[in-house]
Scaffold this active site. Structure first.
Site, PDB file in Angstrom:
ATOM      1  CD  GLU A  90      23.168  -3.596  33.002  1.00  0.00           C
ATOM      2  OE1 GLU A  90      22.573  -4.450  32.324  1.00  0.00           O
ATOM      3  OE2 GLU A  90      24.242  -3.065  32.632  1.00  0.00           O
ATOM      4  CD  GLU A 127      23.654  -5.902  27.378  1.00  0.00           C
ATOM      5  OE1 GLU A 127      24.704  -5.244  27.411  1.00  0.00           O
ATOM      6  OE2 GLU A 127      22.935  -6.094  28.377  1.00  0.00           O
TER       7      GLU A 127
END
Length: 259
Positions: free
Chosen positions: A143, A240
């Site tokens: 990520e 998130e």
């Protein structure tokens, strides 16, 4: 319509962690993710998933001392054995939880370590982890994280992540595309996701500025949700973000932006 996964690290903080599974179910979620499962018994977590009819879609590999500010150790040359032990731990949890993919946080480049050495360490660790995870039929994700929120983080852009995927050369290694981080680093959200969709295994969201709910900032999420459907993204989208008030009070964005 996209399938949203509640990130239980960020959402439902009004209740203790183990109660967030039921809270996610009550709010209408059918999938969850969270940063780390390792502080809890994996069988208890699996039971909570089953009881609440939830699917676990993601968790991270162990990432060092999070409370002390570490954000991953995969680019740390002096912690390779610790990283490898974490891979085994992640496989045990992911298998017990029925989780099909885990994310590897690269970490902040340690003091005294150059970019070349950090890159070589990260690639080597990813080759090891991807091989082990492939044997367990689990995807490995990396990520990019924006350098404003986490200065010194090794992996910052989609292009850098794709080049690392090429260098590692493992078929079960993918990009985790966090829309919030990508907006802060590079923009071009729709075009990037469409161009590289085959190499993106998971998407996460939050708005910018503030990292709050979709609809609170500059990102056109109504357009992006339609776009993801149109280009054929079939994975979950991890929520998130940091709720501006209570989690439940802020969930109206789902209906408003996906109608």
């Amino acid at each position: 319509m996209p399938q949203f996964a509640a990130n239980l690290t960020m959402l439902f903080n009004e209740v203790p962690f183990l109660e967030r599974f039921a809270a996610a179910k009550a709010a209408g979620f059918t999938a969850v993710e969270y940063l780390f499962p390792y502080a809890y018994d994996k069988h208890e977590l699996a039971s909570l998933l089953k009881t609440n009819g939830l699917k676990q879609v993601l968790h991270n590999l162990p990432a060092g001392n999070w409370e002390a500010g570490e954000r991953g150790i995969a680019c740390h040359p002096n912690r390779v054995e610790e990283f490898r032990a974490g891979v085994d731990q992640a496989i045990a949890y992911a298998t017990a939880l029925g989780c099909p993919q885990v994310n590897c946080l690269a970490g902040k480049v340690p003091e005294g370590v150059g970019a070349t050495q950090a890159h070589a360490t990260f690639v080597s660790n990813l080759k090891y982890a991807a091989g082990k995870l492939q044997g367990a039929n689990i995807k490995l994700l990396i990520e990019p994280i924006n350098s404003h929120d986490i200065p010194g983080f090794f992996l910052n852009t989609t292009a850098q992540a794709l080049a690392i995927l090429d260098g590692v050369g493992c078929p079960n290694l993918y990009v985790q595309y966090d829309i919030y981080h990508a907006q802060r680093m590079e923009g071009e959200l729709a075009a990037t996701m469409q161009k590289h969709l085959a190499r993106i295994a998971h998407v996460q969201l939050a708005d910018n500025p503030g990292r709050n709910e979709p609809g609170t900032g500059e990102i056109n999420y109504a357009f992006l949700f339609r776009h993801l459907d149109a280009i054929g993204y079939t994975g979950s989208i991890g929520c998130e973000y940091k709720p501006r008030a209570s989690t439940t009070a802020g969930l109206g964005w789902i209906k408003a932006l996906t109608a």
